[in-house]
Write a protein that holds these residues in place. Structure first.
Motif, short mmCIF file in Angstrom:
data_model
loop_
_atom_site.label_atom_id
_atom_site.label_comp_id
_atom_site.label_asym_id
_atom_site.label_seq_id
_atom_site.Cartn_x
_atom_site.Cartn_y
_atom_site.Cartn_z
N ARG A 152 0.83 -1.21 0.00
CA ARG A 152 0.00 0.00 0.00
C ARG A 152 0.86 1.26 0.00
O ARG A 152 0.57 2.19 -0.78
CB ARG A 152 -0.96 -0.01 1.19
CG ARG A 152 -1.84 1.23 1.22
CD ARG A 152 -2.91 1.15 2.29
NE ARG A 152 -3.78 2.31 2.22
CZ ARG A 152 -5.08 2.28 2.38
NH1 ARG A 152 -5.69 1.15 2.64
NH2 ARG A 152 -5.80 3.39 2.31
N PRO A 153 1.92 1.38 0.85
CA PRO A 153 2.75 2.59 0.79
C PRO A 153 3.37 2.80 -0.59
O PRO A 153 3.46 3.94 -1.07
CB PRO A 153 3.82 2.33 1.86
CG PRO A 153 3.17 1.40 2.82
CD PRO A 153 2.31 0.51 1.98
N ASP A 154 3.82 1.70 -1.24
CA ASP A 154 4.38 1.83 -2.59
C ASP A 154 3.32 2.34 -3.57
O ASP A 154 3.58 3.19 -4.42
CB ASP A 154 4.90 0.47 -3.08
CG ASP A 154 6.11 -0.01 -2.29
OD1 ASP A 154 6.77 0.84 -1.65
OD2 ASP A 154 6.39 -1.22 -2.30
N LEU A 155 2.13 1.79 -3.42
CA LEU A 155 1.01 2.20 -4.29
C LEU A 155 0.69 3.69 -4.09
O LEU A 155 0.51 4.43 -5.05
CB LEU A 155 -0.22 1.35 -3.98
CG LEU A 155 -1.55 1.78 -4.61
CD1 LEU A 155 -1.48 1.69 -6.12
CD2 LEU A 155 -2.69 0.93 -4.08
N GLU A 156 0.62 4.11 -2.83
CA GLU A 156 0.27 5.51 -2.54
C GLU A 156 1.32 6.47 -3.10
O GLU A 156 0.98 7.51 -3.66
CB GLU A 156 0.12 5.69 -1.03
CG GLU A 156 -1.14 5.02 -0.48
CD GLU A 156 -1.24 5.14 1.03
OE1 GLU A 156 -0.22 5.49 1.67
OE2 GLU A 156 -2.33 4.86 1.57
N MET A 157 2.59 6.13 -2.93
CA MET A 157 3.65 7.00 -3.44
C MET A 157 3.57 7.13 -4.96
O MET A 157 3.63 8.23 -5.52
CB MET A 157 5.01 6.45 -3.02
CG MET A 157 6.18 7.29 -3.51
SD MET A 157 6.18 8.96 -2.82
CE MET A 157 6.63 8.62 -1.13
N ALA A 158 3.42 5.98 -5.64
CA ALA A 158 3.34 6.01 -7.10
C ALA A 158 2.10 6.77 -7.57
O ALA A 158 2.15 7.53 -8.54
CB ALA A 158 3.33 4.58 -7.65
N LEU A 159 0.99 6.58 -6.86
CA LEU A 159 -0.25 7.24 -7.26
C LEU A 159 -0.16 8.75 -7.08
O LEU A 159 -0.68 9.51 -7.91
CB LEU A 159 -1.42 6.68 -6.44
CG LEU A 159 -2.82 7.18 -6.83
CD1 LEU A 159 -3.13 6.87 -8.29
CD2 LEU A 159 -3.87 6.56 -5.92
N GLN A 160 0.51 9.21 -6.03
CA GLN A 160 0.70 10.65 -5.84
C GLN A 160 1.43 11.26 -7.03
O GLN A 160 1.01 12.29 -7.57
CB GLN A 160 1.50 10.91 -4.56
CG GLN A 160 0.68 10.82 -3.30
CD GLN A 160 1.46 11.23 -2.07
OE1 GLN A 160 2.60 11.67 -2.17
NE2 GLN A 160 0.87 11.09 -0.91
N PHE A 161 2.51 10.62 -7.44
CA PHE A 161 3.26 11.12 -8.59
C PHE A 161 2.41 11.05 -9.86
O PHE A 161 2.45 11.95 -10.69
CB PHE A 161 4.55 10.32 -8.77
CG PHE A 161 5.68 10.79 -7.92
CD1 PHE A 161 6.29 12.02 -8.16
CD2 PHE A 161 6.15 10.03 -6.87
CE1 PHE A 161 7.34 12.46 -7.37
CE2 PHE A 161 7.20 10.46 -6.07
CZ PHE A 161 7.79 11.69 -6.32
N ALA A 162 1.66 9.97 -10.01
CA ALA A 162 0.84 9.81 -11.21
C ALA A 162 -0.22 10.91 -11.30
O ALA A 162 -0.41 11.52 -12.36
CB ALA A 162 0.18 8.43 -11.21
N LEU A 163 -0.90 11.17 -10.20
CA LEU A 163 -1.96 12.19 -10.20
C LEU A 163 -1.40 13.58 -10.45
O LEU A 163 -1.99 14.38 -11.19
CB LEU A 163 -2.71 12.15 -8.86
CG LEU A 163 -3.57 10.91 -8.61
CD1 LEU A 163 -4.05 10.88 -7.16
CD2 LEU A 163 -4.76 10.88 -9.56
N THR A 164 -0.26 13.88 -9.81
CA THR A 164 0.33 15.19 -10.01
C THR A 164 0.83 15.35 -11.45
O THR A 164 0.69 16.42 -12.05
CB THR A 164 1.50 15.41 -9.02
OG1 THR A 164 1.06 15.05 -7.71
CG2 THR A 164 1.94 16.85 -9.00
N SER A 165 1.38 14.29 -12.01
CA SER A 165 1.82 14.35 -13.41
C SER A 165 0.63 14.54 -14.35
O SER A 165 0.71 15.27 -15.34
CB SER A 165 2.56 13.05 -13.78
OG SER A 165 3.72 12.90 -12.99
N ASP A 166 -0.49 13.87 -14.02
CA ASP A 166 -1.71 14.06 -14.81
C ASP A 166 -2.14 15.53 -14.80
O ASP A 166 -2.50 16.09 -15.84
CB ASP A 166 -2.84 13.20 -14.24
CG ASP A 166 -2.68 11.73 -14.55
OD1 ASP A 166 -1.90 11.39 -15.46
OD2 ASP A 166 -3.33 10.91 -13.87
N ALA A 167 -2.09 16.14 -13.61
CA ALA A 167 -2.50 17.54 -13.49
C ALA A 167 -1.57 18.45 -14.27
O ALA A 167 -2.01 19.40 -14.93
CB ALA A 167 -2.53 17.94 -12.01
#
Length: 595
Positions: free
Chosen positions: A554-569
């Motif tokens: 879950r921590p790995d998922l959360e970290m990757a998702l944060q970067f993914a969402l910010t990159s999307d924005a």
């Protein structure tokens, strides 16, 4: 939105002009004789000479309005009028005169109405403010984003806020001026209140790009909204994802951190489960991890004749569950393995690792103590306890455990490497370098000492020496049969980028790593970061989303998702504002953003 407002305004004007043309005389006369005094309007009518009134009886005092009955004329009455009604009437008259006003005069009157709207807003009279801003929009000669934005703010402070209308008005303002920061900020806030967190994040990131100012409150808003997006997405992702093994290189590194356990003795007449367990252990030694997992599941279902064999099987299945990110399942299997055969110290060591991942540090320490009771001379216990202490930044204590592990088994390369790293972290640089040099001599055909020694040299900014070590590690790995450890290639790419800022050469190293191991998380994340540095947000977003797919915990998922969402924005912003892409450096744009 702006075009709708304009067409609505024209319709009102046209209706009023038509009415005026038909009743021009009546309107002029009516307007000429209207007299305002002290908030009361008297409508006077001409009348003929009056006859004397007869005497009236004394009337008791009354709060009723006074009326005077004219013999020849109509009933006259004092009509109390509110300021709001006066304003409505004055605005109606103003609408009739619009065609006669110059553009500058219309602009002046629109700004006057905006000023009154601002006053009403300050006085928290939000409905009145909405009316005034609406009138400013109606008579303004050109669309003004401020009028729409201010009306949006008023909608948001209604007793029952109307966030949908606020979003519509902010969108209308942005259709007039895409760079209107206040409208972006207000629309982002409105989206957040409506629970549309992805849209809110997009607007808030755009505000940061455009404003280019250090704004702690804005950063807090981005953090807050990003957290809300995560709270929505992470549980859903965890619910729908299937258990899967991580890349072979990761699995190999995990099992490589434990010395091979002795196989349980095979009975004279082995059961089907006993035979299947041996096949599972054969597949594990052959690094055929998916096959090993399938076989150990079958062995447990078929039944194993000895408690020791059962413990080995449960230990192996628990290890695979841990690798798949299923820490709860891993804990259950390892507890069963311990219950079946407590003397198997490796099960205690592995459950300690599970406890650490679950944030249960004291339970992990207790498990290590129990492992020592079972077999005080097992070098794995001290190596892995050293890893836990290292994570907790207890470098001196970690070094003591690594030293003990080396003393019990000098042939285990990772104990030597981790001892050197712990010494370095503890500030004993000369000891660390000496330990690495001894390890390089003792294990000349292992890539790991070269790779990790290179990392220490890179930390000291000794770039050429570091790259030399990474190159040697890469040579050794390429001599092996796949899968190979690609971390030296990733590290070399980072060293080149840090040393010469040569993005192309760095990318080449990372892409070579991904060709050898397409699911290497470190390579994916590093390449994504390089794309960010170049402002290639589309490519970065794809890579981060891939990292989300393969994240183990879950921590790995959360970290990757944060970067993914910010990159999307970021990507969305540059698509909406293409001219901005050339204006700012990618590194400046990404600095300080959440993730």
């Amino acid at each position: 939105m702006s075009s709708t407002a304009e067409s609505s305004t024209l319709t009102v004007v046209e209706r009023v002009q038509s009415f005026v043309s038909e009743h021009k005389k009546a309107l002029i006369v009516g307007a000429a004789v209207a007299v305002a005094a002290g908030g009361v309007v008297y409508y006077a009518a001409s009348s003929s000479s009056r006859k004397p009134r007869p005497k009236e009886k004394k009337k008791s005092k009354s709060k009723k309005k006074k009326t005077t009955k004219d013999v020849d004329g109509p009933l006259l009455e004092e009509i109390e009028r509110s300021q709001e009604q006066l304003d409505d009437e004055a605005f109606a008259v103003l609408l009739t005169t619009l065609p006669t006003l110059t553009e500058e005069e219309r602009k002046e009157k629109a700004n006057e109405l905006k000023g009154k709207g601002n006053k009403a807003y300050t006085d928290r009279k939000f409905q009145e403010a909405v009316k005034l801003y609406t009138r400013a929009i109606q008579i303004s000669p050109t669309p003004d984003p401020v009028f729409f934005s201010n009306r949006a703010a008023s909608y948001m402070y209604y007793e029952k806020p109307d966030y949908e209308k606020a979003v519509d008005d902010c969108t209308a303002a942005l259709n007039i001026d895409k760079m209107h920061v206040r409208s972006l900020t207000r629309r982002g806030t409105a989206f957040e209140k409506m629970g549309k967190y992805r849209e809110a994040l997009k607007d808030l990131v755009a505000v940061r790009f455009i404003s280019q100012k250090e704004d702690p409150s804005l950063e807090q808003s981005v953090e807050r909204v990003l957290g809300k997006v995560m709270n929505e997405m992470v549980p859903e992702l965890l619910k729908t994802r299937q258990e899967r093994l991580p890349p072979s290189s990761f699995v190999e590194a995990y099992f490589g951190a434990f010395r091979p356990s002795k196989r349980p003795p095979t009975p004279e007449t082995p059961s089907t489960g006993d035979n299947t367990l041996n096949l599972a252990l054969d597949a594990l030694e052959a690094r055929d991890y998916p096959h090993s997992l399938t076989l150990v599941n079958e062995a447990i279902e078929q039944g194993i004749s000895s408690k020791e064999g059962e413990a080995i099987a449960l230990n192996l299945r628990g290890s695979f569950k841990f690798l798949c990110g299923n820490s709860e399942g891993a804990s259950e299997d390892l507890k069963l393995a311990i219950a079946a055969f407590p003397a198997h110290a490796q099960s205690w060591v592995k459950i300690a690792s599970v406890y650490m991942e679950q944030g249960m540090a004291q339970s992990a320490r207790d498990a290590f103590e129990e492992a020592i009771k079972q077999n005080a001379n097992d070098p794995d216990i001290y190596y892995h306890r050293g890893q836990v202490r290292f994570i907790m930044q207890q470098y001196s204590a970690a070094a003591e455990d690594y030293t003990k592990s080396v003393e019990l088994d000098p042939s285990f390369v990772f104990s030597h490497i981790q001892l050197a790293v712990a010494q370095y972290k503890d500030g004993r640089n000369s000891n660390a370098m000496a330990t690495f040099r001894r390890t390089l001599k003792s294990f000349p055909q292992r890539s790991e000492p070269h790779n990790y020694y290179g990392e220490l040299l890179l930390d000291q900014k000794r770039f050429e020496d570091a790259i030399e070590k990474f190159d040697r590690a890469i040579e050794i790995e390429k001599e092996k049969t796949p899968p190979i450890n690609v971390l030296p290639m990733v590290n070399k790419g980072l060293a080149i980028f840090q040393w010469r800022s040569d993005v192309k050469a760095a990318e080449q190293c990372i892409r070579e790593a991904l060709e050898a191991d397409p699911e290497c998380e470190a390579a994916i994340a590093t390449l994504a970061q390089l794309q960010l540095q170049q402002g290639k947000f589309e490519e970065a977003a794809k890579l981060f989303h891939k990292q989300v797919e393969i994240a183990r915990t879950r921590p790995d998922l959360e970290m990757a998702l944060q970067f993914a969402l910010t990159s999307d924005a970021h990507r969305d912003f540059l698509e909406d504002y293409p001219k901005m892409a050339e204006k700012f450096a990618a590194s400046q744009m990404f600095d300080g953003m959440s993730a």
